[in-house]
Design a protein around this motif. Sequence first.
Motif, mmCIF file in Angstrom:
data_model
loop_
_atom_site.group_PDB
_atom_site.id
_atom_site.type_symbol
_atom_site.label_atom_id
_atom_site.label_comp_id
_atom_site.label_asym_id
_atom_site.label_seq_id
_atom_site.Cartn_x
_atom_site.Cartn_y
_atom_site.Cartn_z
ATOM 1 N N MET A 139 -58.654 -1.301 6.346
ATOM 2 C CA MET A 139 -57.671 -2.091 7.073
ATOM 3 C C MET A 139 -58.122 -3.539 7.240
ATOM 4 O O MET A 139 -57.334 -4.413 7.563
ATOM 5 N N ALA A 140 -59.430 -3.796 6.980
ATOM 6 C CA ALA A 140 -59.917 -5.173 7.018
ATOM 7 C C ALA A 140 -59.322 -5.986 5.882
ATOM 8 O O ALA A 140 -59.399 -7.206 5.870
ATOM 9 N N GLN A 141 -58.737 -5.311 4.909
ATOM 10 C CA GLN A 141 -58.115 -5.995 3.777
ATOM 11 C C GLN A 141 -56.663 -6.375 4.059
ATOM 12 O O GLN A 141 -56.005 -6.953 3.211
ATOM 13 N N VAL A 142 -56.168 -6.037 5.233
ATOM 14 C CA VAL A 142 -54.769 -6.313 5.565
ATOM 15 C C VAL A 142 -54.690 -7.105 6.861
ATOM 16 O O VAL A 142 -55.166 -6.653 7.903
ATOM 17 N N GLU A 143 -54.120 -8.282 6.782
ATOM 18 C CA GLU A 143 -53.859 -9.086 7.969
ATOM 19 C C GLU A 143 -52.587 -9.888 7.719
ATOM 20 O O GLU A 143 -52.552 -10.760 6.855
ATOM 21 N N ILE A 144 -51.534 -9.550 8.448
ATOM 22 C CA ILE A 144 -50.247 -10.217 8.255
ATOM 23 C C ILE A 144 -50.307 -11.612 8.880
ATOM 24 O O ILE A 144 -50.786 -11.789 9.998
ATOM 25 N N ARG A 145 -49.815 -12.613 8.143
ATOM 26 C CA ARG A 145 -49.863 -13.994 8.606
ATOM 27 C C ARG A 145 -48.834 -14.262 9.698
ATOM 28 O O ARG A 145 -47.744 -13.683 9.697
ATOM 29 N N ASN A 146 -49.185 -15.145 10.608
ATOM 30 C CA ASN A 146 -48.243 -15.656 11.593
ATOM 31 C C ASN A 146 -47.354 -16.697 10.913
ATOM 32 O O ASN A 146 -47.841 -17.629 10.271
ATOM 33 N N VAL A 147 -46.045 -16.532 11.028
ATOM 34 C CA VAL A 147 -45.104 -17.453 10.376
ATOM 35 C C VAL A 147 -44.076 -17.899 11.413
ATOM 36 O O VAL A 147 -43.306 -17.090 11.923
ATOM 37 N N PHE A 148 -44.041 -19.197 11.706
ATOM 38 C CA PHE A 148 -43.125 -19.707 12.724
ATOM 39 C C PHE A 148 -41.677 -19.772 12.220
ATOM 40 O O PHE A 148 -40.744 -19.604 13.009
ATOM 41 N N GLU A 149 -41.489 -20.048 10.946
ATOM 42 C CA GLU A 149 -40.130 -20.030 10.392
ATOM 43 C C GLU A 149 -40.211 -19.964 8.878
ATOM 44 O O GLU A 149 -41.095 -20.551 8.256
ATOM 45 N N VAL A 150 -39.280 -19.228 8.284
ATOM 46 C CA VAL A 150 -39.231 -19.103 6.832
ATOM 47 C C VAL A 150 -37.833 -18.649 6.430
ATOM 48 O O VAL A 150 -37.172 -17.901 7.156
ATOM 49 N N ARG A 151 -37.376 -19.161 5.292
ATOM 50 C CA ARG A 151 -36.150 -18.633 4.688
ATOM 51 C C ARG A 151 -36.576 -17.717 3.550
ATOM 52 O O ARG A 151 -36.995 -18.173 2.493
ATOM 53 N N ASP A 152 -36.486 -16.444 3.797
ATOM 54 C CA ASP A 152 -36.950 -15.439 2.857
ATOM 55 C C ASP A 152 -35.747 -14.559 2.501
ATOM 56 O O ASP A 152 -35.264 -13.784 3.329
ATOM 57 N N THR A 153 -35.279 -14.676 1.264
ATOM 58 C CA THR A 153 -34.060 -13.955 0.876
ATOM 59 C C THR A 153 -34.250 -12.439 0.894
ATOM 60 O O THR A 153 -33.305 -11.699 1.178
ATOM 61 N N ALA A 154 -35.470 -11.980 0.606
ATOM 62 C CA ALA A 154 -35.712 -10.530 0.629
ATOM 63 C C ALA A 154 -35.599 -9.998 2.053
ATOM 64 O O ALA A 154 -34.953 -8.976 2.300
ATOM 65 N N ILE A 155 -36.232 -10.687 3.007
ATOM 66 C CA ILE A 155 -36.119 -10.269 4.409
ATOM 67 C C ILE A 155 -34.668 -10.309 4.846
ATOM 68 O O ILE A 155 -34.175 -9.391 5.520
ATOM 69 N N GLU A 156 -33.950 -11.362 4.468
ATOM 70 C CA GLU A 156 -32.553 -11.493 4.863
ATOM 71 C C GLU A 156 -31.720 -10.331 4.349
ATOM 72 O O GLU A 156 -30.935 -9.722 5.091
ATOM 73 N N ARG A 157 -31.877 -9.979 3.077
ATOM 74 C CA ARG A 157 -31.082 -8.890 2.501
ATOM 75 C C ARG A 157 -31.395 -7.555 3.155
ATOM 76 O O ARG A 157 -30.494 -6.764 3.455
ATOM 77 N N LEU A 158 -32.678 -7.300 3.392
ATOM 78 C CA LEU A 158 -33.063 -6.038 4.019
ATOM 79 C C LEU A 158 -32.588 -5.968 5.474
ATOM 80 O O LEU A 158 -32.131 -4.917 5.937
ATOM 81 N N ALA A 159 -32.677 -7.105 6.181
ATOM 82 C CA ALA A 159 -32.190 -7.141 7.567
ATOM 83 C C ALA A 159 -30.687 -6.889 7.614
ATOM 84 O O ALA A 159 -30.196 -6.163 8.493
ATOM 85 N N LEU A 160 -29.952 -7.466 6.681
ATOM 86 C CA LEU A 160 -28.497 -7.287 6.667
ATOM 87 C C LEU A 160 -28.111 -5.842 6.362
ATOM 88 O O LEU A 160 -27.103 -5.335 6.868
ATOM 89 N N ILE A 161 -28.906 -5.158 5.540
ATOM 90 C CA ILE A 161 -28.644 -3.737 5.281
ATOM 91 C C ILE A 161 -28.769 -2.944 6.574
ATOM 92 O O ILE A 161 -27.924 -2.102 6.908
ATOM 93 N N LEU A 162 -29.834 -3.212 7.330
ATOM 94 C CA LEU A 162 -30.044 -2.490 8.592
ATOM 95 C C LEU A 162 -28.936 -2.814 9.591
ATOM 96 O O LEU A 162 -28.443 -1.914 10.298
ATOM 97 N N LEU A 163 -28.532 -4.079 9.665
ATOM 98 C CA LEU A 163 -27.454 -4.453 10.589
ATOM 99 C C LEU A 163 -26.140 -3.785 10.192
ATOM 100 O O LEU A 163 -25.360 -3.357 11.049
ATOM 101 N N ALA A 164 -25.890 -3.687 8.891
ATOM 102 C CA ALA A 164 -24.668 -3.018 8.426
ATOM 103 C C ALA A 164 -24.690 -1.543 8.800
ATOM 104 O O ALA A 164 -23.663 -0.979 9.205
#
Length: 316
Positions: free
Chosen positions: A130-155
């Motif tokens: 698990m020392a090989q995994v550390e998710i970065r802190n991101v204050f803002e990003v336009r990420d089309t993959a996140i957007e599409r997946l989020a919209l699927i869940l909202l739908a």
Amino acid sequence: MTTHHPIPPQDRLISIDEILRARPNPPCATTRERGWSGVTVDLHRPRLNCAESFPGLDHHMISYCPAGNARLVQGRAGTVHESMISAGVSLILPAGYDSSWDGDSAASARLRIPASLVDMAAEQVGRRSMAQVEIRNVFEVRDTAIERLALILLAEMDLKPHPAQALIVDGVSTALAAHLLRLYNVFELAEPRDERSLGRVELSRLIAYIEDNIDRTIGLAELAETVNVSRFHFARLFKRSTGQTAISFVEQCRLRRARALIAETDLPLSEIALMTGFADQSHFTRRFHRHVGSTPAAYARERGRRRTGRRSDGTR
């Protein structure tokens, strides 16, 4: 009057359940009562003049803005970031980060991703530590993959509960975890490890389990447990070992049992459909025709058996 919501002490991380008690405003919609595994989604309305601070979370959080805009000041890891959050923008808050939020909050879909989900995805791509995994802190990003997946869940949240939602949500949850690893892991990805194949004994155990439970829905998680591997590892391992997906294999087992019952018994087709795990006779007929090339009724006639809807003892 301001209502104070108790939050865990600074040395303890906030869980997905506790965050609702810690925040001053409840979500206007949530997936919490749907029994979904994987990602939990809380949808929040816009809010003016917020001033909040929280200890770290025990999960990763992606906040996606589906509509509107607002100027928000975020504080994490000693850094303060001010920006206009508008429709299509996401922010990523990794597990363990203390956070502060000031200003106005736009509408937000908060996707709460268990750390265990990312850990299992990390195992799948070759992470042994698990020392090989550390998710970065991101204050803002336009990420089309996140957007599409989020919209699927909202739908899906707008639709009535359905058994198929579990499959959809599992897939989207896995995709989100994998996407975080691919683009937002601090460390460079290691080379995937070589994968073993399922042995003859393990395949025999799987087939026996499927045959014993063929009259009901069989999930990937329980098949994986049968051979003592993670659900994420199992899907690839099974495909590598058999050349087909586990879901396709289960369906082939269902159809093989159905053909035997049609040829060897006088049971009504509707009863055979339920005995072999199909939702109803219509679903059974469509899948049977697709894979066998004829309808169940035609298949029965070819074997000298005619289904009248009556049981062999004369009852319906």
